[in-house]
Design a protein around this motif. Structure first.
Motif, PDB file in Angstrom:
ATOM      1  N   LEU A   6      25.062   7.199  40.038  1.00 50.74           N
ATOM      2  CA  LEU A   6      23.755   7.205  40.525  1.00 50.74           C
ATOM      3  C   LEU A   6      23.409   5.868  41.524  1.00 50.74           C
ATOM      4  O   LEU A   6      24.249   5.025  41.648  1.00 50.74           O
ATOM      5  CB  LEU A   6      22.879   6.971  39.049  1.00 50.74           C
ATOM      6  N   THR A   7      22.374   6.302  42.075  1.00 54.62           N
ATOM      7  CA  THR A   7      21.777   5.211  42.884  1.00 54.62           C
ATOM      8  C   THR A   7      20.729   4.740  42.485  1.00 54.62           C
ATOM      9  O   THR A   7      19.796   5.699  42.041  1.00 54.62           O
ATOM     10  CB  THR A   7      21.770   5.647  44.360  1.00 54.62           C
ATOM     11  N   THR A   8      20.217   3.770  42.488  1.00 56.76           N
ATOM     12  CA  THR A   8      18.925   3.175  42.041  1.00 56.76           C
ATOM     13  C   THR A   8      17.986   2.256  42.893  1.00 56.76           C
ATOM     14  O   THR A   8      18.415   1.469  43.668  1.00 56.76           O
ATOM     15  CB  THR A   8      19.031   2.161  40.708  1.00 56.76           C
ATOM     16  N   SER A   9      16.877   2.978  43.292  1.00 59.95           N
ATOM     17  CA  SER A   9      15.819   1.848  44.141  1.00 59.95           C
ATOM     18  C   SER A   9      15.102   1.190  43.323  1.00 59.95           C
ATOM     19  O   SER A   9      14.408   1.717  42.142  1.00 59.95           O
ATOM     20  CB  SER A   9      15.136   2.974  45.006  1.00 59.95           C
ATOM     21  N   ILE A  10      14.804  -0.116  43.572  1.00 59.78           N
ATOM     22  CA  ILE A  10      14.076  -1.081  42.927  1.00 59.78           C
ATOM     23  C   ILE A  10      12.887  -1.254  43.922  1.00 59.78           C
ATOM     24  O   ILE A  10      13.079  -2.382  44.993  1.00 59.78           O
ATOM     25  CB  ILE A  10      14.759  -2.285  42.578  1.00 59.78           C
ATOM     26  N   ALA A  37      22.768   0.128  44.333  1.00 62.95           N
ATOM     27  CA  ALA A  37      21.331  -0.180  44.268  1.00 62.95           C
ATOM     28  C   ALA A  37      20.616  -0.573  45.631  1.00 62.95           C
ATOM     29  O   ALA A  37      21.602  -1.015  46.529  1.00 62.95           O
ATOM     30  CB  ALA A  37      20.971  -1.180  43.209  1.00 62.95           C
ATOM     31  N   GLU A  38      19.372  -0.367  45.751  1.00 57.69           N
ATOM     32  CA  GLU A  38      18.767  -0.701  46.769  1.00 57.69           C
ATOM     33  C   GLU A  38      17.502  -1.480  46.372  1.00 57.69           C
ATOM     34  O   GLU A  38      16.883  -1.210  45.559  1.00 57.69           O
ATOM     35  CB  GLU A  38      18.429   0.249  48.022  1.00 57.69           C
ATOM     36  N   ALA A  81       1.289   0.068  49.058  1.00 54.85           N
ATOM     37  CA  ALA A  81       2.690  -0.359  48.913  1.00 54.85           C
ATOM     38  C   ALA A  81       3.790   0.469  48.250  1.00 54.85           C
ATOM     39  O   ALA A  81       4.643   0.535  48.540  1.00 54.85           O
ATOM     40  CB  ALA A  81       2.567  -1.890  48.427  1.00 54.85           C
ATOM     41  N   LEU A  82       3.442   0.765  46.964  1.00 54.58           N
ATOM     42  CA  LEU A  82       4.096   1.640  46.035  1.00 54.58           C
ATOM     43  C   LEU A  82       4.377   2.879  46.753  1.00 54.58           C
ATOM     44  O   LEU A  82       5.498   3.467  46.914  1.00 54.58           O
ATOM     45  CB  LEU A  82       3.506   2.033  44.899  1.00 54.58           C
ATOM     46  N   ASN A  83       3.577   3.462  47.563  1.00 54.31           N
ATOM     47  CA  ASN A  83       3.670   4.933  48.235  1.00 54.31           C
ATOM     48  C   ASN A  83       4.757   4.572  49.476  1.00 54.31           C
ATOM     49  O   ASN A  83       5.638   5.434  49.764  1.00 54.31           O
ATOM     50  CB  ASN A  83       2.485   5.372  48.557  1.00 54.31           C
ATOM     51  N   VAL A  84       4.569   3.581  50.193  1.00 52.17           N
ATOM     52  CA  VAL A  84       5.232   3.287  51.178  1.00 52.17           C
ATOM     53  C   VAL A  84       6.765   2.804  50.576  1.00 52.17           C
ATOM     54  O   VAL A  84       7.821   3.485  51.174  1.00 52.17           O
ATOM     55  CB  VAL A  84       5.023   1.955  52.160  1.00 52.17           C
ATOM     56  N   GLY A  85       6.984   2.240  49.592  1.00 47.40           N
ATOM     57  CA  GLY A  85       8.398   2.048  49.057  1.00 47.40           C
ATOM     58  C   GLY A  85       8.932   3.311  48.774  1.00 47.40           C
ATOM     59  O   GLY A  85      10.072   3.618  48.969  1.00 47.40           O
ATOM     60  N   HIS A  88      10.495   5.284  51.575  1.00 48.80           N
ATOM     61  CA  HIS A  88      11.774   4.698  52.118  1.00 48.80           C
ATOM     62  C   HIS A  88      12.823   4.794  51.077  1.00 48.80           C
ATOM     63  O   HIS A  88      13.994   4.641  51.480  1.00 48.80           O
ATOM     64  CB  HIS A  88      11.463   3.552  52.509  1.00 48.80           C
ATOM     65  N   ALA A  89      12.497   4.879  49.732  1.00 50.96           N
ATOM     66  CA  ALA A  89      13.388   4.906  48.945  1.00 50.96           C
ATOM     67  C   ALA A  89      14.689   6.059  48.801  1.00 50.96           C
ATOM     68  O   ALA A  89      14.155   7.239  49.040  1.00 50.96           O
ATOM     69  CB  ALA A  89      12.815   4.715  47.356  1.00 50.96           C
ATOM     70  N   THR A  90      15.598   6.104  48.363  1.00 48.23           N
ATOM     71  CA  THR A  90      16.749   6.994  48.497  1.00 48.23           C
ATOM     72  C   THR A  90      17.119   7.193  47.013  1.00 48.23           C
ATOM     73  O   THR A  90      18.274   7.908  46.796  1.00 48.23           O
ATOM     74  CB  THR A  90      17.764   6.656  49.407  1.00 48.23           C
TER      75      THR A  90
END
Length: 280
Positions: A6-10, A37-38, A81-85, A88-90
């Protein structure tokens, strides 16, 4: 997704969090067994040095073989901010973390494991309230014994979804209680609590407790008005007079503070005219 790497975006929205952001990021970077993670810090409308502080941690993230980006948005809006994040999250898993929260070193990995499934899932850890003032500590001691906080998984300040879970909604809507909204998109059987803990600071002092409690109530009312169909997924549990009396006897000062705040919010109007802040 189950069984794969898994990859995890924080995703960390941050508005004037210079006091808190270092502790938040240090705790995240101390996380164990989280390999791919990112971190996306989405500063929004900051007038302090939140961005500068966050950028100091980019090299530390890279040393851990994680990626990290810091966004500096002019609009002071958490939902934006949550929507922008998110855009860009993968990651296969999306973790949404408030910038004043400190995670324990295993909780993010445990959340990742809990969400390693094909079917939609939501997850969070065990919340531990923190406060500096005596009145807020007393308030927190009682509040933490309310069934919803003690027996369910509220996800305040930290919640996560897997890929199928993120497909339950589009952009975050313009609402007060983003955490409640997302939690109620999932049935109780689709929500997972992990044993790892995280520290969530509550408002400090009478004035701020009242202000935050008033906003929390407005957030609940807003969900009921706009998304009433989601309330069938609530699992707060009963808190009858017998239970209230039992907890009140065990924590009399906490009960007094909690009840006083509740009564003031219920029977008075907000005439402060102040811009919203969490009262830290």
């Amino acid at each position: 997704m189950a069984g794969q790497n898994l990859t995890t975006s924080i995703i960390i929205p941050a508005n004037n969090e210079a006091i808190w952001i270092s502790a938040c990021l240090e705790a995240v970077l101390a996380s164990e067994r989280l390999e791919q993670a990112e971190i996306l810090v989405v500063a929004n409308g900051c007038t302090d040095n939140t961005v500068d502080i966050a950028e100091r941690y980019v090299k530390l993230a890279e040393a851990k073989k994680w990626s990290m980006r810091v966004f500096d948005l002019q609009i002071g809006d958490k939902l934006h901010a949550l929507n922008v994040g998110d855009r860009h999250a993968t990651g296969d898993v999306r973790i949404y973390l408030d910038a004043d929260v400190q995670v324990s070193n295993r909780v993010l990995h445990q959340i990742e494991r809990a969400l390693d499934r094909e079917e939609a899932g939501w997850a969070s850890g065990k919340l531990r309230m923190a406060a500096a003032s005596r009145v807020s500590r007393a308030y927190g001691r009682f509040w933490s014994r309310v069934p919803f906080m003690a027996k369910s998984v509220p996800g305040s300040g930290l919640f996560a979804v897997n890929k199928a879970g993120r497909e339950r909604w589009g952009d975050f809507p313009n609402i007060i209680s983003d955490d409640m909204y997302v939690r109620l998109l999932f049935k109780p059987r689709e929500r997972y609590g992990v044993p790892g803990t995280y520290v969530w600071p509550i408002a400090e002092g009478w004035r701020n407790l009242i202000k935050v409690r008033r906003r929390q109530n407005k957030g609940v009312e807003q969900i009921a008005e706009r998304y009433g169909h989601l309330l069938k997924n609530e699992d707060k549990g009963a808190f009858d007079r017998k239970q209230i009396a039992s907890v009140a006897l065990a924590y009399p000062i906490g009960f007094f503070v909690y009840a006083t705040v509740s009564l003031i919010v219920r029977f008075t109007k907000d005439q402060s005219g102040e811009a919203w802040s969490r009262g830290r």
